[in-house]
Scaffold this motif. Structure first.
Motif, short mmCIF file in Angstrom:
data_model
loop_
_atom_site.label_atom_id
_atom_site.label_comp_id
_atom_site.label_asym_id
_atom_site.label_seq_id
_atom_site.Cartn_x
_atom_site.Cartn_y
_atom_site.Cartn_z
N LEU A 44 1.08 -1.11 0.20
CA LEU A 44 -0.02 -0.17 -0.05
C LEU A 44 1.02 1.05 0.05
O LEU A 44 1.70 1.41 1.01
CB LEU A 44 -0.99 0.05 1.52
CG LEU A 44 -1.91 1.14 1.26
CD1 LEU A 44 -2.91 1.20 0.11
CD2 LEU A 44 -2.63 1.22 2.51
N GLN A 45 0.92 1.94 -1.15
CA GLN A 45 1.48 2.99 -1.14
C GLN A 45 0.94 4.46 -1.69
O GLN A 45 0.05 3.91 -2.60
CB GLN A 45 2.85 3.05 -2.29
CG GLN A 45 3.75 1.87 -1.78
CD GLN A 45 4.97 1.42 -2.85
OE1 GLN A 45 4.96 1.93 -4.13
NE2 GLN A 45 5.71 0.96 -2.43
N VAL A 46 1.24 5.36 -1.30
CA VAL A 46 0.43 6.65 -1.74
C VAL A 46 1.54 7.73 -2.05
O VAL A 46 2.50 7.80 -1.32
CB VAL A 46 -0.50 7.06 -0.71
CG1 VAL A 46 0.18 7.63 0.48
CG2 VAL A 46 -1.27 8.30 -1.15
N HIS A 47 1.47 8.38 -3.09
CA HIS A 47 2.16 9.44 -3.82
C HIS A 47 1.53 10.54 -4.06
O HIS A 47 0.61 10.52 -4.48
CB HIS A 47 3.29 8.99 -4.81
CG HIS A 47 3.86 7.64 -4.33
ND1 HIS A 47 4.78 7.67 -3.79
CD2 HIS A 47 3.81 6.35 -4.83
CE1 HIS A 47 5.27 6.40 -3.44
NE2 HIS A 47 4.75 5.50 -4.12
N ARG A 48 2.44 11.80 -4.11
CA ARG A 48 1.96 13.00 -4.64
C ARG A 48 2.05 12.84 -6.13
O ARG A 48 3.32 12.87 -6.32
CB ARG A 48 2.33 14.38 -3.80
CG ARG A 48 2.12 14.47 -2.59
CD ARG A 48 2.47 15.47 -1.73
NE ARG A 48 2.26 15.62 -0.48
CZ ARG A 48 1.86 16.41 0.14
NH1 ARG A 48 1.52 17.76 -0.37
NH2 ARG A 48 1.68 16.46 1.43
#
Length: 197
Positions: free
Chosen positions: A44-48
């Motif tokens: 689970l990864q979140v990036h701008r």
């Protein structure tokens, strides 16, 4: 008897038979001490990004026998991935900035012996259940929010969930599922959005 009423009676009878068959297999397993299926969130990864926030995930699970039996009997199941971007506030409850949701409908086609995955009005056919599940178990660079967050803003986070939506099952099948762990496939996580890209 008119065709329309005969058709309605046959549809009700078919629904009742399917529900009875599913209930029988479910009740047979209750005595065996069933447990909640394991759902593992491997990634689970979140990036701008330049124009918003993107999320990637990879979920691993094996379908319980009851769910797989229902699929082979013609019952379609729906899986839902949901991500909500929130901003922390010390003076009030956290503010929702964006909500994104993806829904997949998984069904078995007995005449062709193929699996159909429907997403966003489009359908794709697969030769095996594992291939069909692989499509919905992972996603890469899913845009969950449009617009920018200030580069130094660390107050935003994502609440992610992935589940089998039991509310989408046929109504007769939902009766008695509230305490059936085999039909509870879900995972939830909270993840902070990093301050820089």
């Amino acid at each position: 008897m008119p065709d329309s009423s005969r058709r309605a009676v046959l549809q009700r009878a078919a629904t009742f038979v399917a529900a009875a068959a599913m209930a029988g297999s479910t009740w047979a397993q209750i005595g065996g001490g069933s447990s909640k299926p394991q759902v593992e969130l491997a990634q689970l990864q979140v990036h701008r990004a330049d124009d918003g926030v993107v999320l990637s995930y990879d979920v691993h699970f094996d379908l319980p026998r009851d769910v797989e039996d229902a699929l082979y009997k013609g019952v379609a199941v729906v899986f839902v991935a949901r991500a909500e971007v929130l901003r922390e506030r010390w003076y009030w409850s956290d503010k929702s900035r964006a909500v994104a949701e993806r829904r997949w409908r998984l069904a078995y086609q007995p005449l062709t012996r193929r699996w159909r995955v429907s997403f966003d009005g489009l359908s794709q056919h697969y030769g095996s259940l594992s291939e069909a599940l692989g499509v919905l178990q992972r996603s890469s660079r899913w845009r969950i929010m449009d617009g920018n967050i200030a580069a130094d803003d660390r107050s935003h986070y994502v609440e992610f969930s992935f589940e089998l939506d039991r509310n989408e099952l046929p109504r007769p099948l939902q009766i008695g599922l509230s305490d059936q762990n085999e039909w509870t496939l879900s995972v939830q996580r909270r993840l902070d959005i990093p301050a820089t890209r």
